[in-house]
Design an enzyme around this catalytic site. Structure first.
Site, PDB file in Angstrom:
ATOM      1  CG  ASN A  23      -0.171  -0.111   2.503  1.00  0.00           C
ATOM      2  OD1 ASN A  23       0.628   0.754   2.807  1.00  0.00           O
ATOM      3  ND2 ASN A  23      -0.393  -1.186   3.257  1.00  0.00           N
ATOM      4  CG  ASP A  81      -6.735  -5.329   6.719  1.00  0.00           C
ATOM      5  OD1 ASP A  81      -6.194  -5.285   7.831  1.00  0.00           O
ATOM      6  OD2 ASP A  81      -7.344  -4.360   6.220  1.00  0.00           O
ATOM      7  CG  ASP A  88      -6.256  -6.347  13.986  1.00  0.00           C
ATOM      8  OD1 ASP A  88      -5.411  -5.741  14.672  1.00  0.00           O
ATOM      9  OD2 ASP A  88      -7.199  -5.778  13.403  1.00  0.00           O
ATOM     10  CB  ILE A  89      -0.219  -6.747  14.633  1.00  0.00           C
ATOM     11  CG1 ILE A  89       0.194  -7.602  13.429  1.00  0.00           C
ATOM     12  CG2 ILE A  89       0.911  -6.652  15.645  1.00  0.00           C
ATOM     13  CD1 ILE A  89       1.256  -6.973  12.546  1.00  0.00           C
ATOM     14  CB  VAL A  90      -3.176  -3.071  16.939  1.00  0.00           C
ATOM     15  CG1 VAL A  90      -4.568  -3.009  16.361  1.00  0.00           C
ATOM     16  CG2 VAL A  90      -3.031  -2.067  18.071  1.00  0.00           C
ATOM     17  CE  LYS A 148     -11.030   0.425  12.118  1.00  0.00           C
ATOM     18  NZ  LYS A 148     -10.347   0.981  10.939  1.00  0.00           N
ATOM     19  CE  LYS A 159      -8.626  -3.180  14.562  1.00  0.00           C
ATOM     20  NZ  LYS A 159      -7.484  -3.135  13.651  1.00  0.00           N
TER      21      LYS A 159
END
Ligand code: C5P
Length: 405
Positions: free
Chosen positions: A213, A282, A309-311, A340, A344
Site C-alpha cells: 500500500n 489485512d 490483526d497485530i494491534v 474500532k 480491538k
C-alpha cells in the site's frame, strides 16, 4: 535528562530581529546546520539593516523570508506553511519590540505571524540595552511569554554595544544551540519501553512480485522520535520504507505482516506502551509461488487469506501494554473510530479522514482525532512531527493516569 544534541533533521525557523546582536545570527545558523538541523530564516525589516538576507540565505541554503504580503514569497512557502513546517522556532536576537508584539499576540509582520500560527515549541534569546531589559513593561511581557511556555534563553550579563554594563547581551550561539535541544527533550516517558510499528507491509505473490500500500511510514517514525525525545526506550518495528532511523531509536526491519506479527509479539510483553502506526496488509496471497509466474492466461484469480490483526492481538495479550491504534476512515470518523477501538480493546485510537484534503498517506502533514474511553481530542492539521509530539503527550498523560489509578 538526556543532554545529547538531537537536532538531526529538525526543522528550525530562526527569527532575526533588528538589534546589533543580529550579526551573531550568522554563526547561529551555521552551528544549527552543523548540528544536523534544517533552517529557514525569517528576518524583520529592522534586522536587514544589521545583516543582509544574502548572508543568512547562503548559510541556511534557503531563501530568507522577509515579507508577509509578498505574493511571490507566499507562493513558494507561505506563512502558514512555514509555521507548520517548523519543529521549533528560535528568535535570536529577540528585541524588546518583538517580545512586546509576541506577548500581545500581534501579527503585523511575517515573524510575529509565523509565531502566532505555529504550535511548535518556541524559544527566544532577548538582546537589548540593560535599561530596556529591566523596564517593567519588558519584564511583564517576558512573564506573559513564560506563562505560555515560551523558553526564555538569557540574556547574559556583560559589556553592551551601547557602552553600558548589565543584563541584555544575547547568549552566545553555542549556548543557544545547546539550549534549543531541551525544547524537544523531556522525561515524560523516562524509564518506559515503547514499541511502535510503522510503514507498509509487503505480501509476496512470487519471488519478484508483492502486494502493498501507499504508506510512507512517516507517522510511525515521527511517533518513534517523539517517544525517544520523551525519554522512552523505543523499539520501532518497520516495514520497508525510505526513512532514516530516528536518533535514539532501535529499528528492527520486517517485510510481511506475518514477520511483523511475530516480532511484535516477541517484544510486546516487555513493553509498557504499544503504538500500532503501521499500515498492515489485512490479507496475503493464500500461497506464494516458488518461481516467477509467467504471463499467458487472459486472467488470473487470487485467493487471499486474512492476516492476524497485530494491534488486537497485543491488546488481548496478558499483560497487555497501553495500546494505541490508528484508523484511517473515509466517513463517520468518530463512530467508526470508537467502534474500532472497542472491538480491538484499545486504550486509545488516533483516527484521520482519508480521501479529504486533510493529509494522510505519503504527505508530511496530517490531522488526527484521538479517542479513548469517554473522551476525545482533536489535533488539527500540522506536520506529522508536531502531531506525533502532541500524540505522545496525550499517551503519556493517559498512561500515567492509568498507572496512578
Ligand atoms: O482495522 P484497521 O486495519 O482499520 O485498523 C488499523 C489499526 O490496526 C492500525 O493501528 C494498524 O496498525 C492495526 N493493524 C494491525 N494488524 C493488522 C491490520 C491493522 O495491527 N493486520
Amino acid at each position: 535528562m538526556k543532554t545529547t544534541l538531537s537536532l538531526t533533521n529538525r526543522h528550525i525557523v530562526v527569527g532575526v530581529c533588528g538589534g546589533i546582536a543580529a550579526y551573531k545570527s550568522a554563526e547561529l545558523v551555521r552551528l544549527l546546520r552543523a548540528a544536523g538541523a534544517e533552517v529557514r530564516v525569517v528576518m524583520t525589516a529592522a534586522a536587514q539593516s544589521f545583516i543582509t538576507p544574502l548572508t543568512l540565505q547562503t548559510l541556511s541554503t534557503h531563501r530568507v523570508h522577509t515579507d508577509l504580503l509578498d505574493a511571490e514569497a507566499e507562493q513558494a512557502m507561505g506563512h502558514i506553511e512555514l509555521a507548520r513546517w517548523a519543529d521549533a522556532i528560535l528568535i535570536a536576537p529577540a528585541t524588546a519590540n518583538t517580545l512586546a508584539r509576541l506577548a500581545n499576540g500581534l501579527c503585523d509582520d511575517l515573524l510575529s505571524t509565523v509565531c502566532l500560527a505555529s504550535r511548535a515549541p518556541f524559544m527566544v534569546a532577548p538582546a537589548m540595552n540593560q535599561v530596556m531589559w529591566e523596564n517593567r513593561v519588558t519584564q511583564e511581557n517576558i512573564a506573559r511569554l513564560e506563562a505560555r511556555e515560551v523558553l526564555i534563553a538569557g540574556p547574559g550579563v556583560g559589556e553592551q554595544a551601547c557602552g553600558e554594563f548589565g543584563p541584555g547581551r544575547m547568549l552566545e550561539p553555542e549556548q543557544l544551540v545547546a539550549t534549543l535541544s531541551s525544547l524537544f527533550l523531556s522525561e515524560r516517558l523516562a524509564g518506559l519501553s515503547v514499541l511502535i510499528t510503522a510503514g507498509p507491509t509487503r505480501e509476496a505473490l512470487d519471488p519478484v512480485r508483492y502486494l502493498t500500500n501507499h504508506s510512507s511510514g512517516k507517522m510511525g517514525y515521527a511517533v518513534a522520535l517523539a517517544a525517544a525525545d520523551a525519554g522512552a526506550d523505543v523499539t520501532l518495528i518497520s516495514g520497508p520504507t525510505h526513512l532514516a532511523v530516528p536518533p535514539g531509536v532501535r529499528r528492527l526491519d520486517v517485510v510481511s505482516a506475518s514477520d511483523m506479527h511475530e516480532l511484535v509479539m516477541a517484544h510486546a510483553s516487555d513493553s509498557d506502551i504499544f503504538v500500532a502506526a503501521a499500515a498492515v496488509a489485512d490479507y496475503r496471497p493464500g500461497s506464494v509461488a516458488t518461481q516467477k509466474q509467467k504471463k499467458g492466461a487472459s486472467h488470473v484469480e487470487l485467493k487471499m487469506v486474512r492476516n492476524v490483526d497485530i494491534v488486537a492481538a497485543v491488546a488481548g495479550s496478558t499483560p497487555a501494554p497501553f495500546t494505541v491504534g490508528f484508523a484511517a476512515e473515509t466517513e463517520n470518523l468518530a463512530t467508526h473510530a470508537q467502534d474500532k477501538r472497542r472491538a480491538k480493546s484499545l486504550d486509545m485510537i488516533a483516527a484521520n479522514l482519508v480521501g479529504a484534503d486533510q493529509g494522510g498517506f505519503l504527505v508530511d502533514d496530517n490531522a488526527l482525532e484521538v479517542f479513548w474511553e469517554g473522551g476525545h481530542k482533536s489535533l488539527p492539521l500540522a506536520s506529522k512531527t508536531c502531531l506525533a509530539r502532541e500524540l505522545i503527550g496525550l499517551i503519556a498523560g493517559h498512561y500515567h493516569a492509568r498507572s496512578a489509578a
